[in-house]
Design a protein around this motif. Sequence first.
Motif, PDB file in Angstrom:
ATOM      1  N   SER A 143       0.126   0.188  -1.882  1.00 16.44           N
ATOM      2  CA  SER A 143       1.546   0.100  -1.531  1.00 16.44           C
ATOM      3  C   SER A 143       1.685  -0.288  -0.072  1.00 16.44           C
ATOM      4  N   GLY A 144       2.822  -0.877   0.263  1.00 16.72           N
ATOM      5  CA  GLY A 144       3.143  -1.228   1.639  1.00 16.72           C
ATOM      6  C   GLY A 144       2.517  -2.529   2.089  1.00 16.72           C
ATOM      7  N   GLY A 145       3.182  -3.192   3.034  1.00 18.29           N
ATOM      8  CA  GLY A 145       2.628  -4.398   3.636  1.00 18.29           C
ATOM      9  C   GLY A 145       2.674  -5.606   2.735  1.00 18.29           C
ATOM     10  N   GLY A 146       1.934  -6.639   3.145  1.00 18.91           N
ATOM     11  CA  GLY A 146       1.873  -7.886   2.395  1.00 18.91           C
ATOM     12  C   GLY A 146       0.527  -8.038   1.717  1.00 18.91           C
ATOM     13  N   PHE A 147       0.295  -9.225   1.172  1.00 20.97           N
ATOM     14  CA  PHE A 147      -0.923  -9.450   0.399  1.00 20.97           C
ATOM     15  C   PHE A 147      -2.193  -9.310   1.236  1.00 20.97           C
ATOM     16  N   THR A 148      -2.189  -9.846   2.450  1.00 20.18           N
ATOM     17  CA  THR A 148      -3.386  -9.793   3.292  1.00 20.18           C
ATOM     18  C   THR A 148      -3.708  -8.364   3.702  1.00 20.18           C
ATOM     19  N   GLY A 149      -2.686  -7.607   4.103  1.00 17.55           N
ATOM     20  CA  GLY A 149      -2.892  -6.208   4.466  1.00 17.55           C
ATOM     21  C   GLY A 149      -3.370  -5.381   3.287  1.00 17.55           C
ATOM     22  N   GLN A 150      -2.806  -5.655   2.102  1.00 19.79           N
ATOM     23  CA  GLN A 150      -3.219  -4.925   0.904  1.00 19.79           C
ATOM     24  C   GLN A 150      -4.652  -5.250   0.527  1.00 19.79           C
ATOM     25  N   ALA A 151      -5.053  -6.524   0.642  1.00 17.79           N
ATOM     26  CA  ALA A 151      -6.433  -6.909   0.332  1.00 17.79           C
ATOM     27  C   ALA A 151      -7.402  -6.230   1.303  1.00 17.79           C
ATOM     28  N   GLY A 152      -7.031  -6.163   2.580  1.00 15.68           N
ATOM     29  CA  GLY A 152      -7.871  -5.490   3.573  1.00 15.68           C
ATOM     30  C   GLY A 152      -7.981  -3.994   3.306  1.00 15.68           C
ATOM     31  N   ALA A 153      -6.877  -3.383   2.884  1.00 16.41           N
ATOM     32  CA  ALA A 153      -6.882  -1.955   2.564  1.00 16.41           C
ATOM     33  C   ALA A 153      -7.763  -1.680   1.354  1.00 16.41           C
ATOM     34  N   ILE A 154      -7.683  -2.544   0.344  1.00 16.04           N
ATOM     35  CA  ILE A 154      -8.513  -2.385  -0.859  1.00 16.04           C
ATOM     36  C   ILE A 154      -9.987  -2.549  -0.493  1.00 16.04           C
ATOM     37  N   ARG A 155     -10.301  -3.514   0.376  1.00 15.68           N
ATOM     38  CA  ARG A 155     -11.692  -3.735   0.795  1.00 15.68           C
ATOM     39  C   ARG A 155     -12.267  -2.486   1.450  1.00 15.68           C
ATOM     40  N   GLY A 161     -19.717  -5.136   8.853  1.00 20.04           N
ATOM     41  CA  GLY A 161     -18.467  -4.760   9.506  1.00 20.04           C
ATOM     42  C   GLY A 161     -17.395  -4.245   8.567  1.00 20.04           C
ATOM     43  N   PHE A 162     -17.769  -3.772   7.382  1.00 24.74           N
ATOM     44  CA  PHE A 162     -16.788  -3.303   6.401  1.00 24.74           C
ATOM     45  C   PHE A 162     -16.439  -1.826   6.564  1.00 24.74           C
ATOM     46  N   VAL A 163     -17.278  -1.043   7.246  1.00 20.96           N
ATOM     47  CA  VAL A 163     -17.076   0.399   7.336  1.00 20.96           C
ATOM     48  C   VAL A 163     -15.981   0.748   8.345  1.00 20.96           C
ATOM     49  N   THR A 164     -15.807  -0.085   9.368  1.00 25.09           N
ATOM     50  CA  THR A 164     -14.841   0.182  10.425  1.00 25.09           C
ATOM     51  C   THR A 164     -13.433  -0.236  10.000  1.00 25.09           C
ATOM     52  N   ARG A 165     -12.471   0.649  10.227  1.00 22.83           N
ATOM     53  CA  ARG A 165     -11.080   0.336   9.900  1.00 22.83           C
ATOM     54  C   ARG A 165     -10.519  -0.584  10.971  1.00 22.83           C
ATOM     55  N   ASP A 166      -9.779  -1.599  10.546  1.00 23.60           N
ATOM     56  CA  ASP A 166      -9.133  -2.508  11.476  1.00 23.60           C
ATOM     57  C   ASP A 166      -7.831  -1.845  11.938  1.00 23.60           C
ATOM     58  N   ALA A 167      -7.794  -1.378  13.176  1.00 27.08           N
ATOM     59  CA  ALA A 167      -6.696  -0.546  13.656  1.00 27.08           C
ATOM     60  C   ALA A 167      -5.499  -1.344  14.152  1.00 27.08           C
ATOM     61  N   ARG A 168      -5.554  -2.669  14.075  1.00 32.03           N
ATOM     62  CA  ARG A 168      -4.442  -3.471  14.596  1.00 32.03           C
ATOM     63  C   ARG A 168      -3.200  -3.312  13.721  1.00 32.03           C
TER      64      ARG A 168
END
Length: 138
Positions: free
Chosen positions: A69-81, A110-117
């Motif tokens: 939930s929330g955000g757009g497609f790119t943010g959702q794909a990153g969250a799922i990853r 670099g998949f373990v670190t959350r992208d905090a931007r």
Amino acid sequence: MVNKKIYTGTGRRKSSVAQVKMTSGKGKITVNGKDVRDFFPYETNVMDLKQPLVATNTEESFDIEVKVSGGGFTGQAGAIRLGITRALLEYDAPNVESDNSFRKILKASGFVTRDARTKERKKPGLKAARKAPQFSKR
């Protein structure tokens, strides 16, 4: 009915939140009740969220069910990853000390670190976070 072990992971990116449930299976990915290819309009989003599975060579080992939930497609794909990565780490927990553990592979990619931007907040007196009204000398 055989009880399958469920591995979970929560991922966040921008303003998106994804809850991932991973069970052993044939590689079917479901996002909010739809097939992943029906949910995301762009193939790049699908490739992006599958990266941890490709890196660990487990594409056809798990069935994945996602609520996002929330955000757009790119943010959702990153969250799922990130959610898939955390579920893989939970699955691999007993083998953390081994040389070919998922953690080493995923961390190096670099998949373990959350992208905090995230989006910067709007400031008073400005039109946006940094955009100021046009300056007039006279």
